[in-house]
Design an enzyme around this catalytic site. Structure first.
Site, PDB file in Angstrom:
ATOM      1  N   HIS A   1      38.920 -14.132 -50.229  1.00 41.49           N
ATOM      2  CA  HIS A   1      40.027 -13.562 -51.002  1.00 41.49           C
ATOM      3  C   HIS A   1      40.948 -14.675 -51.480  1.00 41.49           C
ATOM      4  O   HIS A   1      40.987 -15.740 -50.883  1.00 41.49           O
ATOM      5  CB  HIS A   1      40.911 -12.671 -50.104  1.00 41.49           C
ATOM      6  CG  HIS A   1      40.205 -11.600 -49.366  1.00 41.49           C
ATOM      7  ND1 HIS A   1      40.264 -10.282 -49.747  1.00 41.49           N
ATOM      8  CD2 HIS A   1      39.442 -11.629 -48.244  1.00 41.49           C
ATOM      9  CE1 HIS A   1      39.570  -9.539 -48.888  1.00 41.49           C
ATOM     10  NE2 HIS A   1      39.061 -10.329 -47.971  1.00 41.49           N
TER      11      HIS A   1
ATOM     12  N   THR B   1      45.220 -14.876 -51.889  1.00 42.16           N
ATOM     13  CA  THR B   1      46.344 -14.076 -51.388  1.00 42.16           C
ATOM     14  C   THR B   1      47.150 -13.447 -52.519  1.00 42.16           C
ATOM     15  O   THR B   1      47.808 -12.426 -52.316  1.00 42.16           O
ATOM     16  CB  THR B   1      47.305 -14.938 -50.554  1.00 42.16           C
ATOM     17  OG1 THR B   1      47.755 -16.025 -51.369  1.00 42.16           O
ATOM     18  CG2 THR B   1      46.625 -15.472 -49.310  1.00 42.16           C
TER      19      THR B   1
ATOM     20  N   GLU C   1      41.354 -15.375 -46.210  1.00 45.58           N
ATOM     21  CA  GLU C   1      42.314 -15.415 -47.312  1.00 45.58           C
ATOM     22  C   GLU C   1      42.607 -16.874 -47.660  1.00 45.58           C
ATOM     23  O   GLU C   1      42.843 -17.698 -46.773  1.00 45.58           O
ATOM     24  CB  GLU C   1      43.634 -14.733 -46.910  1.00 45.58           C
ATOM     25  CG  GLU C   1      43.551 -13.227 -46.780  1.00 45.58           C
ATOM     26  CD  GLU C   1      43.709 -12.485 -48.109  1.00 45.58           C
ATOM     27  OE1 GLU C   1      43.900 -13.150 -49.159  1.00 45.58           O
ATOM     28  OE2 GLU C   1      43.641 -11.238 -48.083  1.00 45.58           O
TER      29      GLU C   1
ATOM     30  N   ASP D   1      39.535 -10.710 -56.902  1.00 47.65           N
ATOM     31  CA  ASP D   1      39.708 -11.972 -56.177  1.00 47.65           C
ATOM     32  C   ASP D   1      38.454 -12.354 -55.410  1.00 47.65           C
ATOM     33  O   ASP D   1      37.692 -11.469 -55.019  1.00 47.65           O
ATOM     34  CB  ASP D   1      40.921 -11.886 -55.229  1.00 47.65           C
ATOM     35  CG  ASP D   1      40.723 -10.938 -54.051  1.00 47.65           C
ATOM     36  OD1 ASP D   1      40.327  -9.782 -54.283  1.00 47.65           O
ATOM     37  OD2 ASP D   1      40.940 -11.360 -52.903  1.00 47.65           O
TER      38      ASP D   1
ATOM     39  N   HIS E   1      35.761 -10.733 -52.566  1.00 48.08           N
ATOM     40  CA  HIS E   1      36.319  -9.389 -52.379  1.00 48.08           C
ATOM     41  C   HIS E   1      35.954  -8.507 -53.575  1.00 48.08           C
ATOM     42  O   HIS E   1      35.590  -7.348 -53.430  1.00 48.08           O
ATOM     43  CB  HIS E   1      37.839  -9.486 -52.222  1.00 48.08           C
ATOM     44  CG  HIS E   1      38.481  -8.234 -51.725  1.00 48.08           C
ATOM     45  ND1 HIS E   1      39.834  -8.043 -51.738  1.00 48.08           N
ATOM     46  CD2 HIS E   1      37.941  -7.104 -51.208  1.00 48.08           C
ATOM     47  CE1 HIS E   1      40.103  -6.840 -51.247  1.00 48.08           C
ATOM     48  NE2 HIS E   1      38.978  -6.253 -50.917  1.00 48.08           N
TER      49      HIS E   1
END
Ligand SMILES: [Zn+2]
Length: 263
Positions: A52, A54, A119, A167, A157
């Protein structure tokens, strides 16, 4: 009798021991069954890794959000990687972090259950920092080795939720990861797809949910061609990707399918 238990009744010692066990993460056993342990088992394991960005202004803001009851719903991830390469672990690898949400990848429908979430501190509009990518590669190497996750089982993701997520962005260096063996990647010298090749079937074989084909194609193009297109809002044509696959989509998909089939 040890000094600790002197003067204590057995029930009190047992209760304290139980409390301590609970704090350490008590084993989950049914009160209905007698415990007769078998050594023939291992830990439940994650099967893939989901990356991912953020989409936040700072590392501290992202860290706060991943640990708090934020307004948009509680979220977390197993790891957060800073731009300078620092790696924070927020959730035990055996636990489900809340990072994937509703989605599907191949036969997997509970992605929080099946994956490790990482992340990357990045606002979604900027290139990913070199130190951050280098740290991510070290972390992926560690995770795949320790948890026996295939190195190719690293996805975005957006791959598992193409209608909702975009993302990590098209800035993400998937080719660089592929050079280290992480994630599936088409071969540079792949030939054109043959006549009769079905790109929709190939997308589905990779893992994409093709129910919303424009969204799945947008996610594929972001991931494999660095083309950033936002998911199409429901009921809107704005930003829609034509469902027509071009020759390059077909060439890449054909090669990825061939690799899946071991060819
Ligand atoms: Zn995400």
């Amino acid at each position: 009798m040890t000094p600790m238990t002197r003067g204590w009744s057995l029930p009190v010692v047992a209760a304290v021991a139980l409390l301590l066990a609970a704090c350490a993460g008590a084993p989950q056993r049914s009160p209905l069954a007698a415990w007769s342990p078998s050594p023939n088992h291992d830990a439940r394991q994650a099967q893939l890794i989901v990356l991912h960005h953020t989409q936040m202004a700072s590392f501290d803001e992202a860290l706060r959000t991943l640990k708090s009851a934020n307004a948009g719903g509680r979220v977390s991830a197993h790891y957060l990687v800073a731009e300078d390469g620092r790696i924070m672990q927020l959730v035990d690898e055996r636990a489900r972090a809340w990072h994937a949400g509703i989605g599907r990848w191949g036969a997997l429908t509970d992605l929080n259950d099946a994956s490790i979430g990482i992340e990357l501190d990045n606002d979604g509009t900027e290139p990913f920092a070199e130190a951050q990518v280098a740290a991510l590669i070290r972390l992926l190497d560690d995770l795949c080795t320790r948890l026996a996750i295939p190195r190719t089982a690293v996805i975005a993701h957006a791959d598992l939720a193409p209608t909702r997520k975009a993302d990590p962005s098209a800035h993400f260096p998937w080719a660089r990861l592929a050079a280290e063996g992480f994630g599936e990647w088409p071969r540079a010298d792949a030939p054109p797809a043959p006549e009769g090749f079905d790109p929709v079937l190939a997308l589905a074989l990779l893992g994409y949910d093709t129910t919303d084909l424009p969204a799945a194609l947008a996610a594929f193009r972001r991931r494999f061609r660095g083309m950033d297109t936002a998911p199409t809002p429901v009921g809107s044509d704005e930003g829609a990707v034509p469902v027509a696959f071009d020759d390059e989509d077909r060439r890449l998909l054909f090669d990825l399918e061939q690799q899946r089939l071991g060819r």
